[in-house]
Design a protein around this motif. Structure first.
Motif, PDB file in Angstrom:
ATOM      1  N   GLY A 236     -30.704 -51.603   8.900  1.00 46.56           N
ATOM      2  CA  GLY A 236     -29.258 -51.756   8.750  1.00 46.56           C
ATOM      3  C   GLY A 236     -28.780 -51.480   7.341  1.00 46.56           C
ATOM      4  N   SER A 237     -27.455 -51.547   7.142  1.00 46.47           N
ATOM      5  CA  SER A 237     -26.837 -51.182   5.861  1.00 46.47           C
ATOM      6  C   SER A 237     -27.329 -52.067   4.717  1.00 46.47           C
ATOM      7  CB  SER A 237     -25.321 -51.346   5.960  1.00 46.47           C
ATOM      8  OG  SER A 237     -24.834 -50.544   7.001  1.00 46.47           O
ATOM      9  N   THR A 238     -27.226 -51.498   3.495  1.00 48.83           N
ATOM     10  CA  THR A 238     -27.665 -52.210   2.283  1.00 48.83           C
ATOM     11  C   THR A 238     -26.972 -53.565   2.159  1.00 48.83           C
ATOM     12  OG1 THR A 238     -27.991 -50.061   1.221  1.00 48.83           O
ATOM     13  CG2 THR A 238     -27.883 -51.983  -0.230  1.00 48.83           C
ATOM     14  N   ASP A 239     -25.657 -53.592   2.429  1.00 51.69           N
ATOM     15  CA  ASP A 239     -24.897 -54.855   2.405  1.00 51.69           C
ATOM     16  C   ASP A 239     -25.018 -55.513   3.786  1.00 51.69           C
ATOM     17  OD1 ASP A 239     -23.059 -56.893   2.516  1.00 51.69           O
ATOM     18  OD2 ASP A 239     -21.375 -55.708   1.751  1.00 51.69           O
ATOM     19  N   PRO A 240     -25.702 -56.626   3.863  1.00 50.24           N
ATOM     20  CA  PRO A 240     -25.944 -57.255   5.177  1.00 50.24           C
ATOM     21  C   PRO A 240     -24.668 -57.609   5.932  1.00 50.24           C
ATOM     22  CG  PRO A 240     -27.418 -58.179   3.541  1.00 50.24           C
ATOM     23  CD  PRO A 240     -26.429 -57.325   2.787  1.00 50.24           C
ATOM     24  N   LEU A 241     -23.560 -57.819   5.212  1.00 48.84           N
ATOM     25  CA  LEU A 241     -22.299 -58.131   5.916  1.00 48.84           C
ATOM     26  C   LEU A 241     -21.720 -56.887   6.589  1.00 48.84           C
ATOM     27  CD1 LEU A 241     -20.469 -60.695   3.587  1.00 48.84           C
ATOM     28  CD2 LEU A 241     -21.854 -61.130   5.627  1.00 48.84           C
ATOM     29  N   GLN A 242     -22.137 -55.699   6.135  1.00 42.54           N
ATOM     30  CA  GLN A 242     -21.719 -54.444   6.773  1.00 42.54           C
ATOM     31  C   GLN A 242     -22.734 -53.992   7.837  1.00 42.54           C
ATOM     32  OE1 GLN A 242     -18.737 -53.268   6.053  1.00 42.54           O
ATOM     33  NE2 GLN A 242     -18.540 -54.887   4.527  1.00 42.54           N
ATOM     34  N   ALA A 243     -23.929 -54.574   7.809  1.00 44.37           N
ATOM     35  CA  ALA A 243     -24.990 -54.161   8.741  1.00 44.37           C
ATOM     36  C   ALA A 243     -24.652 -54.609  10.158  1.00 44.37           C
ATOM     37  CB  ALA A 243     -26.327 -54.752   8.285  1.00 44.37           C
ATOM     38  N   GLU A 244     -24.931 -53.753  11.121  1.00 43.62           N
ATOM     39  CA  GLU A 244     -24.624 -54.060  12.520  1.00 43.62           C
ATOM     40  C   GLU A 244     -25.470 -55.230  13.027  1.00 43.62           C
ATOM     41  OE1 GLU A 244     -22.317 -52.655  14.443  1.00 43.62           O
ATOM     42  OE2 GLU A 244     -21.707 -51.306  12.822  1.00 43.62           O
ATOM     43  N   PRO A 245     -24.879 -56.085  13.864  1.00 44.09           N
ATOM     44  CA  PRO A 245     -25.693 -57.088  14.566  1.00 44.09           C
ATOM     45  C   PRO A 245     -26.807 -56.365  15.344  1.00 44.09           C
ATOM     46  CG  PRO A 245     -23.352 -57.452  14.975  1.00 44.09           C
ATOM     47  CD  PRO A 245     -23.465 -56.141  14.255  1.00 44.09           C
ATOM     48  N   GLY A 246     -27.959 -56.965  15.393  1.00 47.91           N
ATOM     49  CA  GLY A 246     -29.097 -56.312  16.041  1.00 47.91           C
ATOM     50  C   GLY A 246     -30.029 -55.675  15.039  1.00 47.91           C
ATOM     51  N   THR A 247     -29.497 -55.334  13.853  1.00 45.76           N
ATOM     52  CA  THR A 247     -30.371 -54.833  12.790  1.00 45.76           C
ATOM     53  C   THR A 247     -30.979 -56.025  12.035  1.00 45.76           C
ATOM     54  OG1 THR A 247     -28.621 -54.733  11.093  1.00 45.76           O
ATOM     55  CG2 THR A 247     -28.904 -52.793  12.511  1.00 45.76           C
ATOM     56  N   ILE A 248     -32.029 -55.748  11.283  1.00 44.31           N
ATOM     57  CA  ILE A 248     -32.717 -56.835  10.573  1.00 44.31           C
ATOM     58  C   ILE A 248     -31.770 -57.492   9.563  1.00 44.31           C
ATOM     59  CG2 ILE A 248     -34.604 -57.321   8.942  1.00 44.31           C
ATOM     60  CD1 ILE A 248     -36.182 -55.042  10.464  1.00 44.31           C
ATOM     61  N   ARG A 249     -31.124 -56.682   8.724  1.00 45.18           N
ATOM     62  CA  ARG A 249     -30.189 -57.266   7.749  1.00 45.18           C
ATOM     63  C   ARG A 249     -28.950 -57.846   8.434  1.00 45.18           C
ATOM     64  NH1 ARG A 249     -30.652 -52.187   3.539  1.00 45.18           N
ATOM     65  NH2 ARG A 249     -32.392 -52.945   2.244  1.00 45.18           N
ATOM     66  N   GLY A 250     -28.478 -57.183   9.489  1.00 47.70           N
ATOM     67  CA  GLY A 250     -27.296 -57.661  10.212  1.00 47.70           C
ATOM     68  C   GLY A 250     -27.538 -59.015  10.862  1.00 47.70           C
ATOM     69  N   ASP A 251     -28.768 -59.249  11.286  1.00 47.49           N
ATOM     70  CA  ASP A 251     -29.083 -60.514  11.967  1.00 47.49           C
ATOM     71  C   ASP A 251     -29.491 -61.626  11.005  1.00 47.49           C
ATOM     72  OD1 ASP A 251     -28.654 -59.353  14.411  1.00 47.49           O
ATOM     73  OD2 ASP A 251     -30.770 -59.172  14.955  1.00 47.49           O
ATOM     74  N   LEU A 252     -30.100 -61.257   9.860  1.00 45.48           N
ATOM     75  CA  LEU A 252     -30.839 -62.276   9.093  1.00 45.48           C
ATOM     76  C   LEU A 252     -30.386 -62.477   7.654  1.00 45.48           C
ATOM     77  CD1 LEU A 252     -34.461 -61.261  10.279  1.00 45.48           C
ATOM     78  CD2 LEU A 252     -33.011 -63.047  11.230  1.00 45.48           C
ATOM     79  N   ALA A 253     -29.375 -61.732   7.169  1.00 40.64           N
ATOM     80  CA  ALA A 253     -29.022 -61.829   5.750  1.00 40.64           C
ATOM     81  C   ALA A 253     -27.509 -61.739   5.560  1.00 40.64           C
ATOM     82  CB  ALA A 253     -29.735 -60.737   4.964  1.00 40.64           C
ATOM     83  N   VAL A 254     -27.037 -62.157   4.366  1.00 39.34           N
ATOM     84  CA  VAL A 254     -25.589 -62.180   4.108  1.00 39.34           C
ATOM     85  C   VAL A 254     -25.172 -61.522   2.792  1.00 39.34           C
ATOM     86  CG1 VAL A 254     -25.088 -64.221   5.523  1.00 39.34           C
ATOM     87  CG2 VAL A 254     -25.719 -64.524   3.111  1.00 39.34           C
ATOM     88  N   GLN A 255     -26.130 -61.103   1.942  1.00 44.36           N
ATOM     89  CA  GLN A 255     -25.735 -60.573   0.641  1.00 44.36           C
ATOM     90  C   GLN A 255     -26.659 -59.432   0.208  1.00 44.36           C
ATOM     91  OE1 GLN A 255     -26.289 -62.953  -2.911  1.00 44.36           O
ATOM     92  NE2 GLN A 255     -24.154 -62.697  -3.484  1.00 44.36           N
ATOM     93  N   THR A 256     -26.066 -58.408  -0.454  1.00 40.05           N
ATOM     94  CA  THR A 256     -26.830 -57.238  -0.908  1.00 40.05           C
ATOM     95  C   THR A 256     -27.977 -57.647  -1.830  1.00 40.05           C
ATOM     96  OG1 THR A 256     -24.857 -55.884  -0.746  1.00 40.05           O
ATOM     97  CG2 THR A 256     -26.627 -55.016  -2.105  1.00 40.05           C
ATOM     98  N   GLY A 257     -27.713 -58.619  -2.693  1.00 40.39           N
ATOM     99  CA  GLY A 257     -28.738 -59.077  -3.642  1.00 40.39           C
ATOM    100  C   GLY A 257     -29.842 -59.908  -3.003  1.00 40.39           C
ATOM    101  N   ARG A 258     -29.721 -60.208  -1.713  1.00 39.25           N
ATOM    102  CA  ARG A 258     -30.744 -60.954  -0.954  1.00 39.25           C
ATOM    103  C   ARG A 258     -30.844 -60.331   0.437  1.00 39.25           C
ATOM    104  NH1 ARG A 258     -31.522 -62.460  -5.340  1.00 39.25           N
ATOM    105  NH2 ARG A 258     -31.568 -64.567  -6.223  1.00 39.25           N
ATOM    106  N   ASN A 259     -31.170 -59.040   0.462  1.00 37.03           N
ATOM    107  CA  ASN A 259     -31.121 -58.336   1.758  1.00 37.03           C
ATOM    108  C   ASN A 259     -32.485 -58.170   2.433  1.00 37.03           C
ATOM    109  OD1 ASN A 259     -32.097 -56.263   0.186  1.00 37.03           O
ATOM    110  ND2 ASN A 259     -30.353 -54.885   0.494  1.00 37.03           N
TER     111      ASN A 259
END
Ligand code: IDP
Length: 160
Positions: A100-123
């Motif tokens: 998913g996208s570098t910024d987890p808030l922009q990452a689609e649900p279903g992607t690893i970052r989209g499901d499990l993270a909230v910030q680019t600095g902790r993605n």
């Protein structure tokens, strides 16, 4: 072109995938490995590793001029990471989609970052952005003896 010739020309890539220190601390190692395993890619290298400042700086050298670079190096060296080498047709592009996208808030649900993270600095995860960088990063993070050539028994059930 005969279809079987086209298929045989499909490029086998390698991607360097790394669970970052926050992903390890938050207990996502198994879940992340599982997503790549389930997709059908081949694991060629795997280790838990404490990365040095020098290695972190080399890995992210294209970002050296960015204002967040010092914090990025601190983050990547702040605890153990899990280093992985994955192989397969289209693995670099597919891994980027799974991540998913570098910024987890922009990452689609279903992607690893989209499901499990909230910030680019902790993605929580890294994935190579091109086949060339996949090769470069695997060579940077693994010694030759740490990579294994093997033939998964499921191969004929994954690709015709
Ligand atoms: P990618 O990891 O999705 O390929 P890149 O733009 O190559 O993204 O950035 C590498 C890593 O640098 C990101 O995954 C993230 O950890 C960190 N990073 C990128 N942009 C920022 C930022 O604006 N603030 C803090 N960290 C950042």
């Amino acid at each position: 072109f005969l279809p079987h010739l086209v298929a045989s020309l499909e490029q086998v890539d390698e991607s360097y995938i790394m669970v970052k220190p926050d992903g390890v601390q938050r207990g996502f190692v198994g879940e992340i490995i599982s997503r790549f395993e389930r997709k059908g890619f081949k694991l060629k290298g795997l280790k838990l590793f404490q990365c040095s400042k020098e290695l972190a700086e080399e890995h992210y050298k294209e970002l050296k001029a960015k204002p967040f670079f010092p914090k990025l190096v601190d983050y990547i060296t702040s605890g153990p990471v899990v280093c992985m080498a994955w192989e397969g047709v289209g693995v670099v592009a597919s891994a980027r989609k799974l991540i998913g996208s570098t910024d987890p808030l922009q990452a689609e649900p279903g992607t690893i970052r989209g499901d499990l993270a909230v910030q680019t600095g902790r993605n929580i995860i890294h994935g190579s952005d091109s086949p060339e960088n996949g090769k470069r990063e695997i060579a940077l993070w693994f010694n030759d003896g740490e990579l294994v050539e093997w033939n998964p028994a499921q191969a004929p059930w994954l690709r015709e």
